[in-house]
Motif scaffolding. Structure first.
Motif, mmCIF file in Angstrom:
data_model
loop_
_atom_site.group_PDB
_atom_site.id
_atom_site.type_symbol
_atom_site.label_atom_id
_atom_site.label_comp_id
_atom_site.label_asym_id
_atom_site.label_seq_id
_atom_site.Cartn_x
_atom_site.Cartn_y
_atom_site.Cartn_z
ATOM 1 N N GLU A 136 0.826 -1.199 0.000
ATOM 2 C CA GLU A 136 0.000 0.000 0.000
ATOM 3 C C GLU A 136 0.867 1.260 0.000
ATOM 4 O OE1 GLU A 136 -3.142 2.203 3.065
ATOM 5 O OE2 GLU A 136 -2.627 0.089 3.343
ATOM 6 N N LEU A 137 1.958 1.234 0.777
ATOM 7 C CA LEU A 137 2.832 2.405 0.875
ATOM 8 C C LEU A 137 3.668 2.606 -0.387
ATOM 9 C CD1 LEU A 137 4.005 1.923 4.562
ATOM 10 C CD2 LEU A 137 2.595 3.811 3.702
ATOM 11 N N ASP A 138 4.071 1.509 -1.045
ATOM 12 C CA ASP A 138 4.920 1.634 -2.232
ATOM 13 C C ASP A 138 4.564 0.520 -3.221
ATOM 14 O OD1 ASP A 138 6.799 2.012 -4.152
ATOM 15 O OD2 ASP A 138 8.550 1.723 -2.859
ATOM 16 N N PRO A 139 3.585 0.774 -4.097
ATOM 17 C CA PRO A 139 3.160 -0.259 -5.067
ATOM 18 C C PRO A 139 4.248 -0.665 -6.043
ATOM 19 C CG PRO A 139 1.534 1.509 -4.903
ATOM 20 C CD PRO A 139 2.759 1.983 -4.188
ATOM 21 N N THR A 140 5.342 0.113 -6.141
ATOM 22 C CA THR A 140 6.419 -0.233 -7.081
ATOM 23 C C THR A 140 7.470 -1.139 -6.465
ATOM 24 O OG1 THR A 140 7.800 1.680 -6.508
ATOM 25 C CG2 THR A 140 6.084 2.011 -8.185
ATOM 26 N N PHE A 141 7.356 -1.441 -5.161
ATOM 27 C CA PHE A 141 8.360 -2.260 -4.481
ATOM 28 C C PHE A 141 8.045 -3.737 -4.753
ATOM 29 C CE2 PHE A 141 10.284 -3.647 -0.207
ATOM 30 C CZ PHE A 141 11.555 -3.723 -0.749
ATOM 31 N N VAL A 142 8.578 -4.265 -5.856
ATOM 32 C CA VAL A 142 8.186 -5.569 -6.392
ATOM 33 C C VAL A 142 8.464 -6.741 -5.449
ATOM 34 C CG1 VAL A 142 8.469 -7.151 -8.344
ATOM 35 C CG2 VAL A 142 8.466 -4.690 -8.723
ATOM 36 N N PRO A 143 9.544 -6.748 -4.640
ATOM 37 C CA PRO A 143 9.754 -7.899 -3.748
ATOM 38 C C PRO A 143 8.562 -8.191 -2.848
ATOM 39 C CG PRO A 143 11.709 -6.544 -3.798
ATOM 40 C CD PRO A 143 10.660 -5.789 -4.556
ATOM 41 N N THR A 144 7.795 -7.164 -2.526
ATOM 42 C CA THR A 144 6.624 -7.379 -1.677
ATOM 43 C C THR A 144 5.636 -8.334 -2.333
ATOM 44 O OG1 THR A 144 6.872 -5.155 -0.782
ATOM 45 C CG2 THR A 144 4.763 -6.233 -0.444
ATOM 46 N N TYR A 145 5.422 -8.204 -3.648
ATOM 47 C CA TYR A 145 4.476 -9.071 -4.345
ATOM 48 C C TYR A 145 4.916 -10.529 -4.249
ATOM 49 C CZ TYR A 145 2.734 -4.717 -6.385
ATOM 50 O OH TYR A 145 2.213 -3.472 -6.554
ATOM 51 N N ASN A 146 6.210 -10.743 -4.376
ATOM 52 C CA ASN A 146 6.711 -12.114 -4.323
ATOM 53 C C ASN A 146 6.459 -12.746 -2.964
ATOM 54 O OD1 ASN A 146 8.629 -14.235 -5.644
ATOM 55 N ND2 ASN A 146 9.355 -13.965 -3.558
ATOM 56 N N ASN A 147 6.887 -12.060 -1.890
ATOM 57 C CA ASN A 147 6.787 -12.689 -0.579
ATOM 58 C C ASN A 147 5.355 -12.702 -0.060
ATOM 59 O OD1 ASN A 147 9.476 -13.017 -0.870
ATOM 60 N ND2 ASN A 147 10.075 -12.011 1.026
ATOM 61 N N LEU A 148 4.534 -11.749 -0.485
ATOM 62 C CA LEU A 148 3.111 -11.814 -0.164
ATOM 63 C C LEU A 148 2.492 -13.035 -0.835
ATOM 64 C CD1 LEU A 148 0.498 -10.702 1.022
ATOM 65 C CD2 LEU A 148 0.339 -9.150 -0.952
ATOM 66 N N GLY A 149 2.852 -13.275 -2.091
ATOM 67 C CA GLY A 149 2.325 -14.437 -2.796
ATOM 68 C C GLY A 149 2.718 -15.745 -2.144
ATOM 69 N N THR A 150 3.979 -15.871 -1.748
ATOM 70 C CA THR A 150 4.406 -17.126 -1.111
ATOM 71 C C THR A 150 3.741 -17.306 0.249
ATOM 72 O OG1 THR A 150 6.370 -16.031 -0.197
ATOM 73 C CG2 THR A 150 6.623 -17.161 -2.302
ATOM 74 N N SER A 151 3.453 -16.210 0.945
ATOM 75 C CA SER A 151 2.727 -16.321 2.217
ATOM 76 C C SER A 151 1.301 -16.814 1.981
ATOM 77 C CB SER A 151 2.706 -14.974 2.940
ATOM 78 O OG SER A 151 4.003 -14.585 3.324
ATOM 79 N N TYR A 152 0.661 -16.274 0.959
ATOM 80 C CA TYR A 152 -0.678 -16.758 0.617
ATOM 81 C C TYR A 152 -0.644 -18.254 0.295
ATOM 82 C CZ TYR A 152 -2.995 -12.154 0.312
ATOM 83 O OH TYR A 152 -3.558 -10.952 0.582
#
Length: 657
Positions: A136-152
């Motif tokens: 939410e704070l930085d939609p361009t910070f791509v590593p977040t998408y990866n680790n959020l996905g693996t947590s899901y």
């Protein structure tokens, strides 16, 4: 020589750091601290240098010194948290990140780092909250998408994982790890063609990535494209010739192509590299069992139980092999242990009942069948066993009732239909039996027993020509099979063929002679006495005699030995191709490593010392790469499967963050 200023020294230190010359960076920063000991930014930077040098203890001291000089220094707390996490001190890391967030609540990278602490501790729900806040704070910070996905994924929230990976790829389509992890998630949801596309895209961005190649092979294998899967697995072996998991998966592909000898060789090579590779042992044993090479299979299954003595399934398979070798006492002892530990082990109960029947204890068999039905009232295949038991006991009517009860629920089951045909044959209903066998062969033209049983029915119906034609079809099919079981079946068919021809040819010889005598009598009077000729069955051999009675010279069929190989049924053990594969440990996603966080410090003019997460795209091999995988189950990726399967490929699993 002119002395460098603090600014010049730090500029050079930053340059050395970026070039990877950490020793030079350290020397320059220490020179600055000799002149200016109370610069918190310089201590923070030196801590970063020590972190890159692997000296975590000195890094912690420098970050704490920076915090001592500036108690509200959020960046130093953040860097301290990263270092403590790398030292497996999760409690201290969490406290440091929480302090950093209290000073800088809008920093996306700090939320990301705190999320990784929670993830490492198995607190996936808390990790998701932090990753979502970072996104939410930085939609361009791509590593977040990866680790959020693996947590899901770890929370079994696969649709959300897929959506997050796709969102990350919308921000950076050329990120191979996101393509890879999306492929894993899609495979888990059964979307194999889409998973294949993601692994292919990951390889376009990162050619030669062995785990992506492996998982590509697994999804191809699961789609029945064994030849293409084999090519992918062989590419892995070219890059990593000592990769036991890759040899296991090559073996699975060869087995599915019917190339049993090459599959056996591949499994044995996997075991040479890793004698404790459970899945390869399981796959090799399954292949040997499928070829009825029970003596060799027994050796592998004994090794399997030695590798995992507490595994009841391994002991069940060993007992099944003992059963196949008529070693009923040994099989029964193992099975009794299994059902004691797992009272609802249905296959063990079923095999115990079969052993009781084989050893003349029908009452005991009946008790085991009753336990089986009680444990699983909806288990229809019990009817097949009960039918066989009734048939053995001479109760043919009861056997037929059991088979029909099964076929009501499974009308297309070829095993039950074939058994019903045999039952009709046993009761003298040869025409009815023949119709059933023909139906089985329409569905499965390679069913050798159905060919032989149909030929026997035709013989009983007085139609030997049809019997011979059916057996010749059977020999053409079985002659193309090179595995041991196929050759044994071919010998049985040849024996029946010779018996049929031997019965058929003499009767036609007499018929020919009678026809000739009648023809001669009607045209020229009494036929002259014919000179005795040797029986064609003696002159040409039994098989040729039958053929000459029926076929023109240019239509004698040829038995093909070694034509198109059949697909072997390779039991697959349940893997983590994790996709296994084609695979042993649970499959999953490759996560990204925690690197030192972005913008470690701002010095003087506020310039960042290095880019945000400079190495976040680096891929860290999952644990166990090259060691035992699980997949006749291929292994999915680099983690040893579960069984990433007799005959199951191993799939890639979760890597480090």
């Amino acid at each position: 020589m002119k002395t460098m200023s603090v600014q010049e020294s730090m500029d050079r230190a930053r340059t050395s750091f970026r070039m990877g010359d950490y020793a030079q960076a350290e020397a320059l920063v220490l020179g600055v601290l000799e002149k200016k000991k109370r610069l918190p930014e310089v201590h923070n930077f030196l801590g970063t240098v020590y972190g890159r040098m692997g000296d975590q203890a000195r890094a912690v001291r420098q970050f704490k010194k920076a915090i001592q000089l500036r108690p509200k220094y959020a960046e130093a707390y953040n860097n301290l948290g990263v270092t403590l996490k790398n030292m497996q001190r999760s409690g201290g890391a969490e406290a440091a990140f929480r302090k950093a967030l209290s000073l800088a609540p809008g920093r996306a990278n700090i939320h990301y780092n705190l999320g990784n602490v929670f993830k490492a501790a198995g607190k996936d729900s808390e990790a998701v909250e932090e990753f979502l806040r970072a996104q939410e704070l930085d939609p361009t910070f791509v590593p977040t998408y990866n680790n959020l996905g693996t947590s899901y994924e770890r929370l079994d929230r696969l649709p959300e994982a897929v959506a997050v990976y796709r969102k990350g790829l919308a921000a950076d389509f050329n990120q191979p790890t996101l393509h890879y992890n999306l492929g894993v998630a899609l495979k888990k949801t059964g979307l194999l063609a889409e998973a294949q596309g993601e692994f292919t895209q990951a390889l376009r961005v990162r050619p030669g990535w062995t785990e992506a190649l492996n998982n590509l092979g697994v999804v191809l294998q699961l789609q029945g494209r064994a030849q293409e899967a084999l090519r992918a697995f062989l590419q892995v072996l070219r890059a990593q010739p000592d990769n036991a998991q890759a040899f296991n998966n090559v073996g699975v592909a060869y087995a599915q192509l019917g190339r049993a000898a090459e599959a056996t060789q591949a499994y044995r090579e996997a075991l040479r590299l890793d004698p404790a590779y459970y899945q390869a042992v399981a796959n090799l044993a399954a292949l040997l069992e499928s070829e009825k090479r029970y003596g060799e299979a027994l050796e592998e299954l004994e090794r399997l139980t030695a590798l995992d003595p507490g595994n009841p399934q391994a002991r069940f398979r060993l007992a099944a092999c003992y059963f196949a070798l008529d070693r009923f006492d040994e099989a029964r002892k193992l099975l009794e242990q299994v059902v004691k530990e797992v009272p609802r082990h249905l296959e063990a109960l079923r095999l115990l009942a079969r052993i009781a029947r084989k050893t003349g204890r029908p009452g005991e068999a009946k008790k085991y069948y009753a336990r089986l039905v009680e444990a699983d009232p909806g288990r229809d295949d019990v009817h097949l066993d009960l039918a066989e038991a009734a048939r053995e006991g001479g109760d043919l009517e009861g056997a037929e009732q059991e088979l029909r009860a099964f076929l009501v629920r499974h009308p297309e089951d070829l095993t039950a239909r074939f058994q019903l045909g045999e039952l009709h044959q046993q009761r003298g209903r040869f025409k009815h039996a023949a119709e059933i066998f023909k139906g089985v062969l329409e569905k499965d033209p390679r069913h050798a027993e159905a060919h032989r049983s149909l030929a026997r029915s035709y013989r009983k119906l007085g139609e030997p020509e049809k019997a011979i034609a059916v057996l010749e079809q059977a020999m053409a099919v079985e002659g193309s099979r090179e595995e041991a079981a196929g050759l044994d079946s071919l010998r049985d068919t040849l024996d029946l063929y010779e018996d049929t021809v031997a019965e058929y040819a003499p009767s036609h010889r007499r018929e020919w002679d009678s026809n000739l005598r009648r023809l001669a009598a009607s045209s020229r009077g009494p036929a002259p006495e014919e000179e005795e000729k040797p029986d064609e069955a003696e002159e040409f051999g039994l098989a040729e005699a039958g053929r000459l009675a029926r076929l023109p010279e240019d239509e004698v069929p040829i038995i093909q030995i070694g034509g198109q190989e059949p697909v072997l049924s390779v039991r697959e053990e349940e893997e983590r191709l994790d996709l296994s594969a084609l695979e042993e440990a649970p499959a999953g996603s490759v996560e990204l490593r925690d690197e030192t966080p972005p913008s470690l410090m701002n010095l003087l003019e506020g310039q960042r010392l290095y880019e945000e997460n400079p190495n976040w795209k680096d891929f860290q091999l999952p644990p166990g790469m090259g060691a035992a995988a699980a997949g006749g189950q291929p292994s999915f990726g680099g983690v040893p499967p579960s069984v990433r399967p007799g005959g199951q490929p191993a799939a890639a699993g979760l890597g480090a963050m």
